[in-house]
Every structure is written in structure tokens, then in C-alpha cells.
Design a protein around this motif. Sequence first.
Motif, PDB file in Angstrom:
ATOM      1  N   SER A  98       0.828  -1.206   0.000  1.00 48.34           N
ATOM      2  CA  SER A  98       0.000   0.000   0.000  1.00 48.34           C
ATOM      3  C   SER A  98       0.862   1.255   0.000  1.00 48.34           C
ATOM      4  CB  SER A  98      -0.928  -0.004   1.218  1.00 48.34           C
ATOM      5  OG  SER A  98      -1.729   1.159   1.240  1.00 48.34           O
ATOM      6  N   ASN A  99       1.956   1.245   0.774  1.00 50.52           N
ATOM      7  CA  ASN A  99       2.856   2.404   0.808  1.00 50.52           C
ATOM      8  C   ASN A  99       3.507   2.645  -0.545  1.00 50.52           C
ATOM      9  OD1 ASN A  99       4.085   1.511   4.130  1.00 50.52           O
ATOM     10  ND2 ASN A  99       2.240   2.609   3.529  1.00 50.52           N
ATOM     11  N   VAL A 100       3.943   1.574  -1.185  1.00 45.59           N
ATOM     12  CA  VAL A 100       4.576   1.685  -2.500  1.00 45.59           C
ATOM     13  C   VAL A 100       3.572   2.227  -3.523  1.00 45.59           C
ATOM     14  CG1 VAL A 100       5.616   0.393  -4.404  1.00 45.59           C
ATOM     15  CG2 VAL A 100       6.248  -0.134  -2.037  1.00 45.59           C
ATOM     16  N   ALA A 101       2.327   1.734  -3.455  1.00 42.33           N
ATOM     17  CA  ALA A 101       1.300   2.193  -4.392  1.00 42.33           C
ATOM     18  C   ALA A 101       0.969   3.666  -4.165  1.00 42.33           C
ATOM     19  CB  ALA A 101       0.046   1.340  -4.243  1.00 42.33           C
ATOM     20  N   ALA A 102       0.918   4.077  -2.890  1.00 43.12           N
ATOM     21  CA  ALA A 102       0.634   5.474  -2.571  1.00 43.12           C
ATOM     22  C   ALA A 102       1.748   6.386  -3.081  1.00 43.12           C
ATOM     23  CB  ALA A 102       0.461   5.638  -1.062  1.00 43.12           C
ATOM     24  N   ARG A 103       2.975   5.942  -2.934  1.00 44.86           N
ATOM     25  CA  ARG A 103       4.127   6.717  -3.431  1.00 44.86           C
ATOM     26  C   ARG A 103       4.051   6.874  -4.945  1.00 44.86           C
ATOM     27  NH1 ARG A 103       9.253   7.381  -0.844  1.00 44.86           N
ATOM     28  NH2 ARG A 103      10.913   7.960  -2.291  1.00 44.86           N
ATOM     29  N   GLN A 104       3.624   5.824  -5.632  1.00 45.78           N
ATOM     30  CA  GLN A 104       3.479   5.898  -7.082  1.00 45.78           C
ATOM     31  C   GLN A 104       2.357   6.855  -7.465  1.00 45.78           C
ATOM     32  OE1 GLN A 104       5.505   4.430  -9.478  1.00 45.78           O
ATOM     33  NE2 GLN A 104       4.348   5.791 -10.825  1.00 45.78           N
ATOM     34  N   GLU A 105       1.298   6.881  -6.679  1.00 46.21           N
ATOM     35  CA  GLU A 105       0.194   7.815  -6.955  1.00 46.21           C
ATOM     36  C   GLU A 105       0.676   9.257  -6.853  1.00 46.21           C
ATOM     37  OE1 GLU A 105      -3.529   5.021  -5.359  1.00 46.21           O
ATOM     38  OE2 GLU A 105      -2.818   6.726  -4.157  1.00 46.21           O
ATOM     39  N   LEU A 106       1.481   9.551  -5.842  1.00 49.98           N
ATOM     40  CA  LEU A 106       2.018  10.904  -5.702  1.00 49.98           C
ATOM     41  C   LEU A 106       2.961  11.227  -6.852  1.00 49.98           C
ATOM     42  CD1 LEU A 106       2.403  13.533  -4.203  1.00 49.98           C
ATOM     43  CD2 LEU A 106       4.106  12.391  -2.736  1.00 49.98           C
ATOM     44  N   ARG A 107       3.792  10.277  -7.226  1.00 49.84           N
ATOM     45  CA  ARG A 107       4.706  10.477  -8.344  1.00 49.84           C
ATOM     46  C   ARG A 107       3.925  10.784  -9.619  1.00 49.84           C
ATOM     47  NH1 ARG A 107       6.977   5.758  -8.106  1.00 49.84           N
ATOM     48  NH2 ARG A 107       8.631   6.380  -6.654  1.00 49.84           N
ATOM     49  N   ASP A 108       2.869  10.030  -9.872  1.00 49.97           N
ATOM     50  CA  ASP A 108       2.056  10.236 -11.074  1.00 49.97           C
ATOM     51  C   ASP A 108       1.376  11.598 -11.055  1.00 49.97           C
ATOM     52  OD1 ASP A 108       2.751   7.716 -11.973  1.00 49.97           O
ATOM     53  OD2 ASP A 108       0.902   6.758 -11.289  1.00 49.97           O
ATOM     54  N   LEU A 109       0.909  12.010  -9.864  1.00 50.54           N
ATOM     55  CA  LEU A 109       0.234  13.299  -9.770  1.00 50.54           C
ATOM     56  C   LEU A 109       1.192  14.447 -10.055  1.00 50.54           C
ATOM     57  CD1 LEU A 109      -2.044  15.227  -9.062  1.00 50.54           C
ATOM     58  CD2 LEU A 109      -1.496  14.910  -6.637  1.00 50.54           C
ATOM     59  N   VAL A 110       2.368  14.442  -9.411  1.00 54.09           N
ATOM     60  CA  VAL A 110       3.315  15.548  -9.612  1.00 54.09           C
ATOM     61  C   VAL A 110       3.753  15.613 -11.079  1.00 54.09           C
ATOM     62  CG1 VAL A 110       5.565  16.475  -8.942  1.00 54.09           C
ATOM     63  CG2 VAL A 110       4.077  15.468  -7.209  1.00 54.09           C
ATOM     64  N   ARG A 111       3.946  14.463 -11.691  1.00 53.74           N
ATOM     65  CA  ARG A 111       4.292  14.465 -13.109  1.00 53.74           C
ATOM     66  C   ARG A 111       3.168  15.048 -13.954  1.00 53.74           C
ATOM     67  NH1 ARG A 111       6.990   8.562 -13.016  1.00 53.74           N
ATOM     68  NH2 ARG A 111       9.178   9.176 -12.788  1.00 53.74           N
ATOM     69  N   ALA A 112       1.929  14.682 -13.631  1.00 50.56           N
ATOM     70  CA  ALA A 112       0.781  15.138 -14.414  1.00 50.56           C
ATOM     71  C   ALA A 112       0.584  16.649 -14.314  1.00 50.56           C
ATOM     72  CB  ALA A 112      -0.483  14.420 -13.948  1.00 50.56           C
ATOM     73  N   LEU A 113       1.074  17.262 -13.245  1.00 48.55           N
ATOM     74  CA  LEU A 113       0.906  18.710 -13.082  1.00 48.55           C
ATOM     75  C   LEU A 113       1.749  19.508 -14.067  1.00 48.55           C
ATOM     76  CD1 LEU A 113       0.815  19.018  -9.178  1.00 48.55           C
ATOM     77  CD2 LEU A 113      -1.105  19.017 -10.788  1.00 48.55           C
ATOM     78  N   ASN A 114       2.822  18.896 -14.594  1.00 47.23           N
ATOM     79  CA  ASN A 114       3.682  19.580 -15.583  1.00 47.23           C
ATOM     80  C   ASN A 114       4.168  20.930 -15.065  1.00 47.23           C
ATOM     81  OD1 ASN A 114       3.479  17.519 -17.504  1.00 47.23           O
ATOM     82  ND2 ASN A 114       1.625  18.398 -18.409  1.00 47.23           N
ATOM     83  N   LEU A 115       4.685  20.947 -13.857  1.00 46.28           N
ATOM     84  CA  LEU A 115       5.142  22.203 -13.262  1.00 46.28           C
ATOM     85  C   LEU A 115       6.499  22.605 -13.838  1.00 46.28           C
ATOM     86  CD1 LEU A 115       4.175  21.368  -9.584  1.00 46.28           C
ATOM     87  CD2 LEU A 115       2.959  22.902 -11.150  1.00 46.28           C
ATOM     88  N   PRO A 116       6.733  23.895 -14.001  1.00 47.07           N
ATOM     89  CA  PRO A 116       7.981  24.356 -14.618  1.00 47.07           C
ATOM     90  C   PRO A 116       9.213  24.011 -13.788  1.00 47.07           C
ATOM     91  CG  PRO A 116       6.784  26.201 -13.658  1.00 47.07           C
ATOM     92  CD  PRO A 116       5.857  25.020 -13.617  1.00 47.07           C
ATOM     93  N   GLY A 117      10.215  23.436 -14.434  1.00 49.15           N
ATOM     94  CA  GLY A 117      11.489  23.135 -13.782  1.00 49.15           C
ATOM     95  C   GLY A 117      11.448  21.966 -12.833  1.00 49.15           C
ATOM     96  N   VAL A 118      10.386  21.161 -12.860  1.00 49.36           N
ATOM     97  CA  VAL A 118      10.259  20.048 -11.921  1.00 49.36           C
ATOM     98  C   VAL A 118      10.544  18.737 -12.643  1.00 49.36           C
ATOM     99  CG1 VAL A 118       8.688  18.732 -10.446  1.00 49.36           C
ATOM    100  CG2 VAL A 118       8.592  21.234 -10.470  1.00 49.36           C
ATOM    101  N   SER A 119      11.536  18.011 -12.132  1.00 44.90           N
ATOM    102  CA  SER A 119      11.858  16.688 -12.633  1.00 44.90           C
ATOM    103  C   SER A 119      11.623  15.700 -11.484  1.00 44.90           C
ATOM    104  CB  SER A 119      13.322  16.631 -13.094  1.00 44.90           C
ATOM    105  OG  SER A 119      13.663  15.327 -13.529  1.00 44.90           O
ATOM    106  N   VAL A 120      10.669  14.807 -11.653  1.00 48.80           N
ATOM    107  CA  VAL A 120      10.267  13.902 -10.579  1.00 48.80           C
ATOM    108  C   VAL A 120      11.232  12.716 -10.526  1.00 48.80           C
ATOM    109  CG1 VAL A 120       8.408  12.467  -9.667  1.00 48.80           C
ATOM    110  CG2 VAL A 120       7.866  14.591 -10.875  1.00 48.80           C
ATOM    111  N   ASP A 121      11.978  12.621  -9.430  1.00 47.23           N
ATOM    112  CA  ASP A 121      12.921  11.510  -9.292  1.00 47.23           C
ATOM    113  C   ASP A 121      12.873  10.892  -7.910  1.00 47.23           C
ATOM    114  OD1 ASP A 121      14.060  13.492  -7.800  1.00 47.23           O
ATOM    115  OD2 ASP A 121      15.954  13.586  -8.897  1.00 47.23           O
ATOM    116  N   PHE A 122      11.702  10.918  -7.269  1.00 43.27           N
ATOM    117  CA  PHE A 122      11.588  10.272  -5.961  1.00 43.27           C
ATOM    118  C   PHE A 122      10.826   8.951  -6.119  1.00 43.27           C
ATOM    119  CE2 PHE A 122       8.091  13.407  -6.208  1.00 43.27           C
ATOM    120  CZ  PHE A 122       6.988  12.574  -6.061  1.00 43.27           C
TER     121      PHE A 122
END
Length: 269
Positions: A245-269
Motif C-alpha cells: 500500500s505504501n509503494v502504491a501510494a508513493r506511485q500515486e504521488l509520483r504520477d500526480l506531480v508528473r501530471a501537473l507539468n510544473l515548470p522546472g520540476v523533474s520527478v525523481d523520488f
Amino acid sequence: MAHIIVLGNEKGGSGKSTTAMHVATALARLGHVVGGLDLDLRQRSFQRYLENRARTVERKGMDAALPRILELPDIAADDVPEGENIYDLRLSAAVADHERVCDFIVIDCPGSHTRLSQVAHSLADTLITPLNDSFVDFDLLAKIDPETYELKGPSVYSEMVWHARQLRARAGLKPTDWVVVRNRLPAQQMHNKKKMGRALEELSKRIGFRVAPGFSERVIFRELFPSGMTLLDLRELGVERLNISNVAARQELRDLVRALNLPGVSVDF
């Protein structure tokens, strides 16, 4: 100049504060300077989450990313020019004080229509609207036919966002990137889930927002509030092995931050 991220939805219980905290903390952990501002002057869930985090980090001597806690400055009524609104001035001053030192300012709005929320929406470079997977929540965005589920027109919140976008256009600012985030999605492919998906997809084309995946219903998103920690801080808290569940939740956050397409943000967590 800071990129302003606003969490807005005129209905409580949609996960605004939880989403705001995880987005703010994720950006801070990625090395960005992040400010957090809570406009819910009564409940202050986002601010208390940030304060809980600061206390835990200090008490345990942790090396953890800390978003800055921003406050609305006090302005005396006598200092408000005629025709101006004191809430407009307080919010503008709070942003102006930090927009040159922060990369991002994350603003959490109350689950109701207020003057502060209305002004914040006009400041949003990115607007995140968390939405429970329910037609009760969907009703804030659009009215639908109860038998055919055909869209009949925008509802109160969509109209408020439209007016905020008009204000930005008149001020010569770039359009707000509006992202509707589906929270508390059931794991099963239920009939309601499919109908919600179709309705959101059709509405997105008509009123101009993007749909992004949000957070499932998980205990981890609630139990860490008293410590101010997030699912990205589990190892710092001594959790050596993440459960599924923790791993899946972390992936959900990763997917969300990527989907936001924020300037200068590279998701590597």
C-alpha cells in the motif's frame, strides 16, 4: 517569480489539504523553495499539517525538507484605501512578500466560497481541484441529466473559475492550467467509476481542464497528520520496508506531480 499552485473546491472532504501537503513536500524534497499558505481561517488543516511537520523535524533532529509557512499579514482597517477590499490586500501582500524567494507557493482554499478563495483562484498559475469519485462532488462542476447523464451546463464552482480566468486575461496573465484530480478512486472497475470518467472527460473539453489521477483511499494519508510527515518520509521515520500500500501510494504521488507539468520540476523520488 513564484509559480502559484492553488488547491480549490467548494466542497469539504475532497482531500485538498492532504493533496496540498504532499505536493508542497514533494516539491521541497526535490530541492525547490516552497511556501505554503492556508486560506481556511477557521480549520487551518494545511497550516497545522505544516506546523506539525516543523515540530517533528525539530524534536527529532531530522534532515527533512520543510516548506515555509506563510501567513496573511494583518492590515489595519484605516490603511485600506477607499474602494479596496482588506482580504484582497492581505492576500496580495502575502504573495508579494514571498514570490521572489519561493519557486512555488501552494495555497489551500477553504471548502466554501469566500472572498479570499475567489482572489486566490485569479492568482493561480496551476489550479488543482481534488474531486471525490462521486456525482455529489461532480455537481459542483456541472449539472447533469439524472437519466441520461448528459451535461446540462456548468455549475457554481466552474462559473467561479471562469470568472477568475477572465480576470487573469484582462490583467494580461497567462491562462490558468486547471487540473481536476480524481481522489478516493475505488480499486474495482465499478459502473459509477466509469460513468464519472466519461462525464469528466466530456466536461473537460467543454470548460477547459485536464483530468489527472489522485489518491486512493489509504490509511497512510490520514495517520501521518499528527507528525506532519508524508509517505515520502517513511524511511526517515524508521520504516525500512514499505508495504504494498505504501509503494502504491508513493506511485500515486509520483504520477500526480508528473501530471501537473510544473515548470522546472523533474520527478525523481
